[in-house]
Design a protein around this motif. Structure first.
Motif, PDB file in Angstrom:
ATOM      1  N   ARG B  83       0.827  -1.218   0.000  1.00  0.00           N
ATOM      2  CA  ARG B  83       0.000   0.000   0.000  1.00  0.00           C
ATOM      3  C   ARG B  83       0.854   1.257   0.000  1.00  0.00           C
ATOM      4  O   ARG B  83       0.438   2.296  -0.495  1.00  0.00           O
ATOM      5  CB  ARG B  83      -0.893   0.037   1.243  1.00  0.00           C
ATOM      6  CG  ARG B  83      -1.670  -1.204   1.489  1.00  0.00           C
ATOM      7  CD  ARG B  83      -3.104  -1.053   1.025  1.00  0.00           C
ATOM      8  NE  ARG B  83      -3.680  -2.361   0.790  1.00  0.00           N
ATOM      9  CZ  ARG B  83      -4.264  -3.106   1.721  1.00  0.00           C
ATOM     10  NH1 ARG B  83      -4.394  -2.649   2.938  1.00  0.00           N
ATOM     11  NH2 ARG B  83      -4.740  -4.290   1.439  1.00  0.00           N
ATOM     12  N   LEU B  88      -2.516   4.474  -4.428  1.00  0.00           N
ATOM     13  CA  LEU B  88      -3.703   4.405  -5.279  1.00  0.00           C
ATOM     14  C   LEU B  88      -4.668   5.515  -4.906  1.00  0.00           C
ATOM     15  O   LEU B  88      -5.043   5.670  -3.753  1.00  0.00           O
ATOM     16  CB  LEU B  88      -4.370   3.036  -5.105  1.00  0.00           C
ATOM     17  CG  LEU B  88      -5.675   2.793  -5.838  1.00  0.00           C
ATOM     18  CD1 LEU B  88      -5.515   3.043  -7.325  1.00  0.00           C
ATOM     19  CD2 LEU B  88      -6.137   1.373  -5.614  1.00  0.00           C
ATOM     20  N   PHE B  90      -8.363   6.850  -5.674  1.00  0.00           N
ATOM     21  CA  PHE B  90      -9.593   6.317  -6.253  1.00  0.00           C
ATOM     22  C   PHE B  90     -10.340   7.311  -7.117  1.00  0.00           C
ATOM     23  O   PHE B  90     -10.084   8.516  -7.077  1.00  0.00           O
ATOM     24  CB  PHE B  90     -10.526   5.845  -5.140  1.00  0.00           C
ATOM     25  CG  PHE B  90     -10.193   4.475  -4.665  1.00  0.00           C
ATOM     26  CD1 PHE B  90     -10.851   3.388  -5.184  1.00  0.00           C
ATOM     27  CD2 PHE B  90      -9.206   4.279  -3.725  1.00  0.00           C
ATOM     28  CE1 PHE B  90     -10.538   2.127  -4.774  1.00  0.00           C
ATOM     29  CE2 PHE B  90      -8.888   3.007  -3.304  1.00  0.00           C
ATOM     30  CZ  PHE B  90      -9.558   1.933  -3.830  1.00  0.00           C
ATOM     31  N   TYR B  95     -14.495  12.301  -1.988  1.00  0.00           N
ATOM     32  CA  TYR B  95     -15.476  11.808  -1.030  1.00  0.00           C
ATOM     33  C   TYR B  95     -14.846  11.010   0.107  1.00  0.00           C
ATOM     34  O   TYR B  95     -15.543  10.412   0.902  1.00  0.00           O
ATOM     35  CB  TYR B  95     -16.540  10.971  -1.749  1.00  0.00           C
ATOM     36  CG  TYR B  95     -17.357  11.805  -2.692  1.00  0.00           C
ATOM     37  CD1 TYR B  95     -17.828  13.049  -2.285  1.00  0.00           C
ATOM     38  CD2 TYR B  95     -17.643  11.382  -3.972  1.00  0.00           C
ATOM     39  CE1 TYR B  95     -18.556  13.841  -3.140  1.00  0.00           C
ATOM     40  CE2 TYR B  95     -18.383  12.172  -4.833  1.00  0.00           C
ATOM     41  CZ  TYR B  95     -18.838  13.399  -4.415  1.00  0.00           C
ATOM     42  OH  TYR B  95     -19.564  14.185  -5.258  1.00  0.00           O
ATOM     43  N   GLN B  96     -13.530  10.961   0.162  1.00  0.00           N
ATOM     44  CA  GLN B  96     -12.908  10.210   1.247  1.00  0.00           C
ATOM     45  C   GLN B  96     -12.220  11.123   2.252  1.00  0.00           C
ATOM     46  O   GLN B  96     -11.587  10.666   3.179  1.00  0.00           O
ATOM     47  CB  GLN B  96     -11.898   9.224   0.669  1.00  0.00           C
ATOM     48  CG  GLN B  96     -10.620   9.908   0.243  1.00  0.00           C
ATOM     49  CD  GLN B  96      -9.844   9.106  -0.777  1.00  0.00           C
ATOM     50  OE1 GLN B  96     -10.413   8.344  -1.530  1.00  0.00           O
ATOM     51  NE2 GLN B  96      -8.550   9.281  -0.780  1.00  0.00           N
ATOM     52  N   LEU B  97     -12.330  12.443   2.058  1.00  0.00           N
ATOM     53  CA  LEU B  97     -11.698  13.373   2.996  1.00  0.00           C
ATOM     54  C   LEU B  97     -12.437  13.312   4.322  1.00  0.00           C
ATOM     55  O   LEU B  97     -13.650  13.177   4.356  1.00  0.00           O
ATOM     56  CB  LEU B  97     -11.745  14.799   2.439  1.00  0.00           C
ATOM     57  CG  LEU B  97     -11.088  14.977   1.065  1.00  0.00           C
ATOM     58  CD1 LEU B  97     -11.275  16.395   0.572  1.00  0.00           C
ATOM     59  CD2 LEU B  97      -9.621  14.628   1.121  1.00  0.00           C
ATOM     60  N   PHE B  98     -11.725  13.430   5.425  1.00  0.00           N
ATOM     61  CA  PHE B  98     -12.430  13.315   6.705  1.00  0.00           C
ATOM     62  C   PHE B  98     -11.867  14.204   7.803  1.00  0.00           C
ATOM     63  O   PHE B  98     -12.512  14.412   8.814  1.00  0.00           O
ATOM     64  CB  PHE B  98     -12.387  11.864   7.196  1.00  0.00           C
ATOM     65  CG  PHE B  98     -11.023  11.408   7.624  1.00  0.00           C
ATOM     66  CD1 PHE B  98     -10.105  11.002   6.681  1.00  0.00           C
ATOM     67  CD2 PHE B  98     -10.655  11.425   8.960  1.00  0.00           C
ATOM     68  CE1 PHE B  98      -8.844  10.601   7.058  1.00  0.00           C
ATOM     69  CE2 PHE B  98      -9.396  11.018   9.343  1.00  0.00           C
ATOM     70  CZ  PHE B  98      -8.483  10.609   8.390  1.00  0.00           C
ATOM     71  N   ASP B 105      -5.502  16.092   6.731  1.00  0.00           N
ATOM     72  CA  ASP B 105      -5.961  15.058   5.810  1.00  0.00           C
ATOM     73  C   ASP B 105      -4.824  14.561   4.921  1.00  0.00           C
ATOM     74  O   ASP B 105      -4.676  13.367   4.697  1.00  0.00           O
ATOM     75  CB  ASP B 105      -7.115  15.564   4.948  1.00  0.00           C
ATOM     76  CG  ASP B 105      -8.020  14.423   4.554  1.00  0.00           C
ATOM     77  OD1 ASP B 105      -9.138  14.348   5.091  1.00  0.00           O
ATOM     78  OD2 ASP B 105      -7.600  13.593   3.723  1.00  0.00           O
ATOM     79  N   PHE B 108      -2.486  12.110   6.658  1.00  0.00           N
ATOM     80  CA  PHE B 108      -3.009  10.803   7.102  1.00  0.00           C
ATOM     81  C   PHE B 108      -2.154   9.645   6.583  1.00  0.00           C
ATOM     82  O   PHE B 108      -1.760   8.763   7.346  1.00  0.00           O
ATOM     83  CB  PHE B 108      -4.455  10.639   6.645  1.00  0.00           C
ATOM     84  CG  PHE B 108      -5.106   9.355   7.072  1.00  0.00           C
ATOM     85  CD1 PHE B 108      -5.365   9.098   8.408  1.00  0.00           C
ATOM     86  CD2 PHE B 108      -5.478   8.397   6.135  1.00  0.00           C
ATOM     87  CE1 PHE B 108      -5.977   7.915   8.802  1.00  0.00           C
ATOM     88  CE2 PHE B 108      -6.094   7.211   6.526  1.00  0.00           C
ATOM     89  CZ  PHE B 108      -6.338   6.976   7.853  1.00  0.00           C
ATOM     90  N   GLY B 109      -1.852   9.668   5.293  1.00  0.00           N
ATOM     91  CA  GLY B 109      -1.049   8.594   4.697  1.00  0.00           C
ATOM     92  C   GLY B 109       0.356   8.531   5.277  1.00  0.00           C
ATOM     93  O   GLY B 109       0.766   7.498   5.816  1.00  0.00           O
ATOM     94  N   ASN B 112       0.436   7.225   8.727  1.00  0.00           N
ATOM     95  CA  ASN B 112       0.251   5.775   8.788  1.00  0.00           C
ATOM     96  C   ASN B 112       1.525   5.019   8.453  1.00  0.00           C
ATOM     97  O   ASN B 112       1.681   3.862   8.812  1.00  0.00           O
ATOM     98  CB  ASN B 112      -0.852   5.335   7.828  1.00  0.00           C
ATOM     99  CG  ASN B 112      -2.225   5.601   8.386  1.00  0.00           C
ATOM    100  OD1 ASN B 112      -2.416   5.602   9.601  1.00  0.00           O
ATOM    101  ND2 ASN B 112      -3.175   5.857   7.511  1.00  0.00           N
ATOM    102  N   PHE B 143     -13.979  20.350   3.875  1.00  0.00           N
ATOM    103  CA  PHE B 143     -15.372  20.372   3.421  1.00  0.00           C
ATOM    104  C   PHE B 143     -15.801  21.744   2.929  1.00  0.00           C
ATOM    105  O   PHE B 143     -16.877  21.908   2.374  1.00  0.00           O
ATOM    106  CB  PHE B 143     -16.289  19.879   4.539  1.00  0.00           C
ATOM    107  CG  PHE B 143     -15.970  18.485   4.955  1.00  0.00           C
ATOM    108  CD1 PHE B 143     -16.230  17.419   4.099  1.00  0.00           C
ATOM    109  CD2 PHE B 143     -15.355  18.226   6.160  1.00  0.00           C
ATOM    110  CE1 PHE B 143     -15.910  16.121   4.455  1.00  0.00           C
ATOM    111  CE2 PHE B 143     -15.036  16.922   6.529  1.00  0.00           C
ATOM    112  CZ  PHE B 143     -15.312  15.884   5.676  1.00  0.00           C
ATOM    113  N   MET B 161       2.591  10.279   0.271  1.00  0.00           N
ATOM    114  CA  MET B 161       3.176   9.008   0.687  1.00  0.00           C
ATOM    115  C   MET B 161       4.398   8.673  -0.163  1.00  0.00           C
ATOM    116  O   MET B 161       5.100   7.705   0.113  1.00  0.00           O
ATOM    117  CB  MET B 161       2.139   7.889   0.588  1.00  0.00           C
ATOM    118  CG  MET B 161       1.032   8.028   1.617  1.00  0.00           C
ATOM    119  SD  MET B 161      -0.448   7.093   1.224  1.00  0.00           S
ATOM    120  CE  MET B 161       0.210   5.445   1.136  1.00  0.00           C
TER     121      MET B 161
END
Ligand code: ATP
Ligand code: MG
Lengths: 271, 288
Positions: B83, B88, B90, B95-98, B105, B108-109, B112, B143, B161
């Motif tokens: 990973r 990757l 998408f 729609y995956q921001l949080f 945000d 995040f990668g 991790n 947002f 990343m």
């Protein structure tokens, strides 16, 4: 993956059961569920269990699918049975060791409970397997429509339910997608302790909620643009009609009820 | 050197249910170091399915995925490490921001990956700068951004990343023409600057022609063509049979050539067309 959950899913088909009127199907299913709880001995339980197995055969839905739906509750069945075996102290003692006592009554009850739960799942999942969510809510709406007289907004509630059901697959698909997207960014979703796992859900649920609210607004907007108004007398595209199939189903479930009462009466009760 | 390889990969969705579907059928692909590869195919041809194999999100029903010659599904660790090596992004990544801020945000990668905070900080700023997000945007809530800006944030999240292979699923989908162009340009620049392997998925030849160097055409879950732009675009009839098309400008040039203009055949973008026409006029060429 999460998509493999089959409970509540609809499998289109053209079998006898698929073609029952949704109102009839609801009533018959409800009656069958009640009958399961009326059973007091193994004979009547066997009758209803055979009925549920034959219903599945009749619906032409593969047993593999039904058993897969059962997978999620194997644990529940197992646990209930275990509790009965160890804590039910009715009947003769079969085995005793210090504080642990196993009685034949307990074993019977355990088997009885397990078969009962399996029958319950078979019959109730068959309802959703063979009826599309919209047809189902239509049926519920029609059955409950007398409640409109006492000012319960049945049609609005039915619309809410239709929408909710409609979006379940969308939500599942979306959870799948978001999970993949976060995994691609190295999110670790399935290792670590409870706290770590709970924390790992944040990147999934926040986008999910945000998207759901967005979608809800869009849908409300679209409905308003088409002048949707819950309280008006809406007509429907598909008119429901009872046919010989529905009558046959009513007669059959009625006969089952009679049979179960007789079996209960003439043979001893296990529980 | 081969970076990624799909070896006889087949994939079926919903195995054992009435909805079973074969999304990939014995796919063999080799991606070389430094490739700028475009994966093209009609809707439902299996593009997204294939690329999710490349970072071990999906496990082939049959066959293997090799990263630097090693099976990535060998163990949990190899899958997890894949990973980070294969980034990757998408389809509709906005729609995956949080997170509460853009900065968080994007980080995040890298976080991790277990990088130090100074290393993370450096990478976040580099990625943000690369996709054209200004410093003051980093503190905003994701947002509150426009669709195109959100897309950039999401892309930066993967770029930060610093994966050895960057894969983007339909990076330009749903944007206006200018947005499309600038996203594609950005990907082209990323490739030029870092020299890393990049794979982009698209169903528009037009979009791809400007950035890609090689093309992989998928049709109903199988590899239909794989080669340079020249090789693939010279088979326009076959492409049309798969619901795809060569770029419009290439079509115009091949029509012109039918009238006897001796123009180059491998013209895929308006930019190249302009140069070719100027060259032609300069030469004093004329229609017969
Ligand atoms: N999660 C899923 N469950 C079941 N089937 C799926 C799933 N995802 C994709 N498919 C099916 O697999 C096939 C390939 O899908 P895929 O998403 O890879 O296509 P695609 O080439 O990316 O298409 P698009 O250009 O529309 O994004 C399609 O027939 C699709 O219906
Ligand atoms: Mg796709």
């Amino acid at each position: 993956m999460i998509k493999d959950i089959t409970i509540g899913q609809y499998f289109p088909g053209n079998s006898f059961i698929h073609r029952l009127d949704p109102r009839a199907k609801l009533i018959v299913t409800f009656a069958a569920l009640v009958e399961i709880f009326l059973c007091k001995n193994f004979l009547s339980l066997a009758l209803i269990f055979i009925f549920s197995v034959f219903s599945i055969l009749f619906s032409k839905i593969s047993f593999k699918v039904v058993l897969k739906g059962l997978k999620m509750i194997y644990f529940l069945i197992f646990f209930t049975a275990l509790l009965q075996i160890f804590y039910n102290e009715k009947g003769n003692i079969l085995f005793e060791w210090r504080k642990i006592k196993i009685t034949d009554g307990g074993v019977y009850t355990a088997i009885f409970m397990a078969v009962r739960i399996i029958s319950l799942i078979f019959i109730s999942s068959l309802l959703t397997y063979t009826t599309s969510p919209t047809t189902l809510t239509d049926g519920i709406e029609r059955l409950l429509s007398p409640l409109k007289k006492i000012k319960i907004p049945v049609d609005t509630l039915a619309m809410m339910m239709t929408i909710a059901l409609r979006f379940i697959p969308t939500l599942i698909e979306e959870i799948d997608k978001i999970m993949n997207a976060q995994k691609a960014r190295g999110a670790d979703l399935d290792t670590g302790g409870v706290l770590k796992r709970a924390k790992a859900l944040i990147p999934i649920f926040i986008p999910l909620f945000v998207n759901s609210f967005r979608r809800a607004y869009e849908l409300a907007f679209a409905m308003e643009c088409r002048c949707y108004n819950g309280s008006n007398h809406r007509t429907r595209m598909k008119i429901m009609k009872f046919t010989w199939r529905d009558i046959a189903a009513f007669i059959f479930i009625g006969m089952m009820l009679a049979a179960i009462i007789l079996l209960n009466h003439f043979f001893g009760a296990v529980i | 050197m081969t970076v990624l390889e799909a070896e006889n990969v087949s994939y079926k969705y919903s195995v054992g249910t009435p909805f079973q579907i074969t999304a990939l059928d014995r796919v063999n692909v080799k991606v070389e170091q430094g490739d700028m590869l475009a994966v093209i195919g009609h809707t439902g041809s299996g593009k997204s399915t294939l690329i999710q194999h490349f970072n071990a999100l999906l496990k082939p029903t049959e066959g293997r995925i090799l990263l630097y010659g090693k099976d990535i599904n060998e163990s949990r660790e190899t899958a997890h490490n894949a990973r980070f090596k294969v980034g990757l992004c998408f389809q509709y990544p906005e729609y995956q921001l949080f997170e509460s801020t853009v900065y968080k945000d994007i980080s995040f990668g890298p976080a991790n990956m277990g990088l130090s905070s100074s290393e993370t900080d450096e990478r976040v700023r580099r990625a943000a700068d690369f996709v054209g997000l200004s410093e003051n945007m980093l503190g905003k809530s994701p947002f509150d951004l426009s669709g195109g800006e959100k897309r950039r944030v999401a892309i930066a999240g993967v770029m930060a990343m610093e994966p050895e292979v960057l894969i983007m699923d339909e990076p330009a989908a749903g944007l206006d023409p200018r947005g499309r162009r600038s996203i594609l340009e950005l990907i082209g620049n990323y490739r030029k600057k870092t020299g890393r392997t990049v794979i982009i998925v698209s169903h528009s030849m037009e979009d791809v022609a400007g950035v890609a160097e090689k093309i992989l055409v998928l049709n109903r879950g199988s590899v239909a063509m794989h080669g340079s732009l020249d090789e693939v675009f010279s088979r326009s009839d076959e492409l049309r049979g798969m619901g795809l098309d060569i770029p419009q400008i290439t079509r115009i040039f091949s029509e012109l050539n039918k009238y006897g203009f001796g123009l180059k055949k491998n013209v895929y973008t308006v930019e190249q067309a302009k140069d070719e026409i100027l060259r032609y006029l300069h030469k004093g060429g004329n229609a017969k």
